[in-house]
Design a protein around this motif. Structure first.
Motif, short mmCIF file in Angstrom:
data_model
loop_
_atom_site.label_atom_id
_atom_site.label_comp_id
_atom_site.label_asym_id
_atom_site.label_seq_id
_atom_site.Cartn_x
_atom_site.Cartn_y
_atom_site.Cartn_z
N VAL A 37 0.80 -1.22 0.00
CA VAL A 37 0.00 0.00 0.00
C VAL A 37 0.83 1.27 0.00
O VAL A 37 0.33 2.34 -0.34
CB VAL A 37 -1.02 0.03 1.17
CG1 VAL A 37 -1.99 -1.11 1.09
CG2 VAL A 37 -0.34 0.07 2.51
N ASP A 39 1.91 3.24 2.32
CA ASP A 39 1.44 4.30 3.19
C ASP A 39 1.49 3.75 4.62
O ASP A 39 0.73 2.84 4.97
CB ASP A 39 0.01 4.70 2.82
CG ASP A 39 -0.52 5.86 3.65
OD1 ASP A 39 -0.26 5.89 4.87
OD2 ASP A 39 -1.23 6.71 3.07
N ASN A 41 0.60 4.85 7.60
CA ASN A 41 -0.61 4.93 8.42
C ASN A 41 -1.64 3.89 8.00
O ASN A 41 -2.23 3.21 8.84
CB ASN A 41 -1.22 6.33 8.37
CG ASN A 41 -0.33 7.37 9.02
OD1 ASN A 41 0.40 7.06 9.96
ND2 ASN A 41 -0.37 8.58 8.52
N VAL A 42 -1.86 3.77 6.71
CA VAL A 42 -2.81 2.77 6.20
C VAL A 42 -2.30 1.37 6.53
O VAL A 42 -3.08 0.50 6.93
CB VAL A 42 -3.02 2.95 4.68
CG1 VAL A 42 -3.86 1.82 4.10
CG2 VAL A 42 -3.67 4.30 4.39
N SER A 43 -1.00 1.16 6.40
CA SER A 43 -0.40 -0.14 6.70
C SER A 43 -0.64 -0.55 8.15
O SER A 43 -0.97 -1.70 8.43
CB SER A 43 1.10 -0.13 6.44
OG SER A 43 1.36 0.13 5.10
N GLU A 45 -3.05 0.48 10.12
CA GLU A 45 -4.48 0.18 10.29
C GLU A 45 -4.81 -1.22 9.77
O GLU A 45 -5.50 -1.99 10.43
CB GLU A 45 -5.34 1.21 9.55
CG GLU A 45 -5.41 2.55 10.21
CD GLU A 45 -6.29 3.52 9.44
OE1 GLU A 45 -7.31 3.08 8.87
OE2 GLU A 45 -5.94 4.71 9.41
N GLU A 83 -7.22 -3.53 -0.21
CA GLU A 83 -7.16 -2.09 0.03
C GLU A 83 -6.75 -1.34 -1.24
O GLU A 83 -7.38 -0.33 -1.59
CB GLU A 83 -6.18 -1.78 1.16
CG GLU A 83 -5.95 -0.31 1.41
CD GLU A 83 -7.17 0.45 1.88
OE1 GLU A 83 -7.20 1.69 1.67
OE2 GLU A 83 -8.09 -0.15 2.45
N TYR A 89 -9.07 3.98 -2.04
CA TYR A 89 -7.61 3.99 -2.13
C TYR A 89 -7.18 4.53 -3.50
O TYR A 89 -6.29 5.36 -3.59
CB TYR A 89 -7.05 2.59 -1.92
CG TYR A 89 -5.54 2.54 -1.99
CD1 TYR A 89 -4.78 2.82 -0.86
CD2 TYR A 89 -4.86 2.23 -3.16
CE1 TYR A 89 -3.39 2.78 -0.90
CE2 TYR A 89 -3.48 2.19 -3.21
CZ TYR A 89 -2.76 2.46 -2.08
OH TYR A 89 -1.39 2.44 -2.13
#
Length: 177
Positions: A37, A39, A41-43, A45, A83, A89
């Protein structure tokens, strides 16, 4: 404590076992998710979601079919691919330059920058042929199907499947090192 016992306790909904497994694997799982991904922060989460999904589906893990790490890694990889295929995304990444999507294996340098993205991966990919690295990157890090890889590389589907199998065998060998 032996891993098998911790996993058994995890399957019995033992919170201490959950914490131990999270501490053992979260850094690697987040690293793998982040390679997909791209990212942090996204990772993080997704990583938390992956462990919750594993917790909620712990009874589906079968030690005779493979290692616990492999099982949770597959959950993580699938969640990360889901995602990046999601509409939200895709919309958030529309304005990124092509440089943002440089392959994971190209970032494996000795520099400090980006090291968290490839935690433990460098060791696993030691001694892999370029053909293996290409197949692994397309299948597991970019989320392509074997049929899509066949078209991308202009090679027969059977060749993709054979290379994938032999590459995974080499990675398993590297894991034992």
């Amino acid at each position: 404590m032996e891993l098998e016992i911790i996993v058994e306790q995890f399957q019995k909904r033992d919170a201490v076992a959950f914490q131990k497994l999270y501490n053992m694997y979260s850094e690697n799982i987040c690293g793998v998710i982040n390679t997909i991904v791209k990212d942090t922060n996204v990772s993080e989460e997704i990583c938390q979601d992956v462990f919750m999904k594993a917790w909620n589906n712990a009874e589906s893990y079968n030690a005779s079919k493979g290692r616990f790490f492999t099982w949770i890694l597959n959950i993580a990889r699938n969640a990360a691919i889901d995602e990046i295929r999601s509409k939200s995304y895709k919309n958030s990444k529309k304005n990124l330059s092509a440089d943002y999507f440089v392959g994971i294996l190209e970032s494996m340098t000795d520099s400090e920058e980006g090291k968290e993205d490839v935690v433990g991966l460098k060791k696993l990919l030691v001694n892999l042929k370029d053909k293996c690295i290409e197949i692994i990157e397309l299948l597991y890090f970019k989320g392509l199907t074997q049929k899509e890889v066949s078209k991308e590389l202009d090679i027969p589907l059977g060749t993709v499947k054979t290379r994938n199998r032999s590459c995974i065998t080499q990675i398993r060998t590297n894991m034992a090192l």
